[in-house]
Design a protein around this motif. Structure first.
Motif, PDB file in Angstrom:
ATOM      1  N   THR A   1      22.728 -58.072 -45.986  1.00  0.00           N
ATOM      2  CA  THR A   1      21.893 -57.103 -45.276  1.00  0.00           C
ATOM      3  C   THR A   1      22.719 -55.876 -44.962  1.00  0.00           C
ATOM      4  O   THR A   1      23.892 -55.973 -44.586  1.00  0.00           O
ATOM      5  CB  THR A   1      21.354 -57.709 -43.968  1.00  0.00           C
ATOM      6  OG1 THR A   1      20.570 -58.861 -44.266  1.00  0.00           O
ATOM      7  CG2 THR A   1      20.509 -56.703 -43.213  1.00  0.00           C
TER       8      THR A   1
ATOM      9  N   ALA B   1      22.104 -52.287 -42.743  1.00  0.00           N
ATOM     10  CA  ALA B   1      21.237 -51.476 -41.906  1.00  0.00           C
ATOM     11  C   ALA B   1      21.889 -50.119 -41.670  1.00  0.00           C
ATOM     12  O   ALA B   1      23.050 -50.051 -41.250  1.00  0.00           O
ATOM     13  CB  ALA B   1      20.983 -52.177 -40.582  1.00  0.00           C
TER      14      ALA B   1
ATOM     15  N   SER C   1      21.962 -46.550 -39.636  1.00  0.00           N
ATOM     16  CA  SER C   1      21.527 -46.003 -38.355  1.00  0.00           C
ATOM     17  C   SER C   1      21.951 -44.549 -38.234  1.00  0.00           C
ATOM     18  O   SER C   1      22.990 -44.139 -38.752  1.00  0.00           O
ATOM     19  CB  SER C   1      22.106 -46.817 -37.202  1.00  0.00           C
ATOM     20  OG  SER C   1      23.515 -46.746 -37.203  1.00  0.00           O
TER      21      SER C   1
ATOM     22  N   ASP D   1      13.395 -52.346 -46.403  1.00  0.00           N
ATOM     23  CA  ASP D   1      12.467 -52.107 -45.305  1.00  0.00           C
ATOM     24  C   ASP D   1      12.697 -50.651 -44.901  1.00  0.00           C
ATOM     25  O   ASP D   1      13.623 -50.350 -44.140  1.00  0.00           O
ATOM     26  CB  ASP D   1      12.746 -53.063 -44.142  1.00  0.00           C
ATOM     27  CG  ASP D   1      11.733 -52.922 -43.017  1.00  0.00           C
ATOM     28  OD1 ASP D   1      11.120 -51.842 -42.898  1.00  0.00           O
ATOM     29  OD2 ASP D   1      11.574 -53.879 -42.254  1.00  0.00           O
ATOM     30  N   SER D   2      11.910 -49.766 -45.447  1.00  0.00           N
ATOM     31  CA  SER D   2      12.135 -48.338 -45.228  1.00  0.00           C
ATOM     32  C   SER D   2      11.974 -47.942 -43.768  1.00  0.00           C
ATOM     33  O   SER D   2      12.654 -47.038 -43.291  1.00  0.00           O
ATOM     34  CB  SER D   2      11.172 -47.532 -46.108  1.00  0.00           C
ATOM     35  OG  SER D   2      11.432 -47.751 -47.471  1.00  0.00           O
ATOM     36  N   ALA D   3      11.092 -48.609 -43.060  1.00  0.00           N
ATOM     37  CA  ALA D   3      10.884 -48.284 -41.648  1.00  0.00           C
ATOM     38  C   ALA D   3      12.134 -48.580 -40.829  1.00  0.00           C
ATOM     39  O   ALA D   3      12.397 -47.917 -39.812  1.00  0.00           O
ATOM     40  CB  ALA D   3       9.699 -49.063 -41.108  1.00  0.00           C
ATOM     41  N   LYS D   4      12.899 -49.572 -41.260  1.00  0.00           N
ATOM     42  CA  LYS D   4      14.114 -49.962 -40.544  1.00  0.00           C
ATOM     43  C   LYS D   4      15.378 -49.449 -41.227  1.00  0.00           C
ATOM     44  O   LYS D   4      16.485 -49.739 -40.767  1.00  0.00           O
ATOM     45  CB  LYS D   4      14.185 -51.490 -40.441  1.00  0.00           C
ATOM     46  CG  LYS D   4      13.076 -52.115 -39.612  1.00  0.00           C
ATOM     47  CD  LYS D   4      13.246 -53.623 -39.542  1.00  0.00           C
ATOM     48  CE  LYS D   4      12.160 -54.256 -38.694  1.00  0.00           C
ATOM     49  NZ  LYS D   4      12.316 -55.744 -38.615  1.00  0.00           N
ATOM     50  N   ASN D   5      15.210 -48.717 -42.331  1.00  0.00           N
ATOM     51  CA  ASN D   5      16.372 -48.241 -43.105  1.00  0.00           C
ATOM     52  C   ASN D   5      17.342 -49.391 -43.395  1.00  0.00           C
ATOM     53  O   ASN D   5      18.565 -49.276 -43.178  1.00  0.00           O
ATOM     54  CB  ASN D   5      17.095 -47.108 -42.362  1.00  0.00           C
ATOM     55  CG  ASN D   5      16.318 -45.806 -42.434  1.00  0.00           C
ATOM     56  OD1 ASN D   5      15.636 -45.526 -43.437  1.00  0.00           O
ATOM     57  ND2 ASN D   5      16.404 -45.018 -41.383  1.00  0.00           N
ATOM     58  N   THR D   6      16.785 -50.469 -43.867  1.00  0.00           N
ATOM     59  CA  THR D   6      17.562 -51.675 -44.126  1.00  0.00           C
ATOM     60  C   THR D   6      17.306 -52.163 -45.549  1.00  0.00           C
ATOM     61  O   THR D   6      16.156 -52.169 -46.009  1.00  0.00           O
ATOM     62  CB  THR D   6      17.203 -52.781 -43.120  1.00  0.00           C
ATOM     63  OG1 THR D   6      17.507 -52.323 -41.800  1.00  0.00           O
ATOM     64  CG2 THR D   6      17.986 -54.052 -43.405  1.00  0.00           C
TER      65      THR D   6
END
Length: 123
Positions: A21, A23, A25, A72-77
């Motif tokens: 994973t 992520a 930020s 997960d584009s909404a979470k930039n992950t």
């Protein structure tokens, strides 16, 4: 400022699975794509898989059919599901992203790298 946090590396037996994973930020972060590279001991840095915000993927032939990349584009992950791992998959895996906007400012295509996470496939 953009930061990448990678997780999921470790030791696994041949045939096993791991999930990486990454992520990203940053304030009001917009990314164009995310992906994973790897570098095995004594070898060059190579692309494993990448994915755009829209879901278009690019998978290396060496892992095609065994590894799956998702976002997960909404979470930039970004996730890398690694199945049927082989000894030759042993490497440091690096997350890579291209940033197009931070805090409302367009930055072109800013490339950011993670610190790397070690995947060891061994019996």
């Amino acid at each position: 400022q953009v930061q990448l946090v990678e997780s999921g590396g470790g030791l696994v037996q041949p045939g096993g699975s791991l999930r990486l994973t990454c992520a990203a930020s940053g304030r009001s972060l917009v990314l164009s794509d995310m992906g994973w590279y790897r570098q095995a001991p004594g070898k060059e840095h190579v692309l494993v898989a990448s994915i755009t915000r829209g879901g278009s993927t690019n998978i290396a032939d060496s892992v095609n059919g065994r590894f799956t990349i998702s976002i997960d584009s909404a979470k930039n992950t970004v996730y890398l599901q690694m199945n049927s791992l082989k000894l030759e998959d042993t490497a440091v895996y690096y997350c890579n992203v291209h940033v197009t906007s931070v805090n409302g400012f367009h930055v072109g295509s800013l490339e950011v790298w993670g610190q790397g996470t070690l995947v060891t496939v061994s019996s």
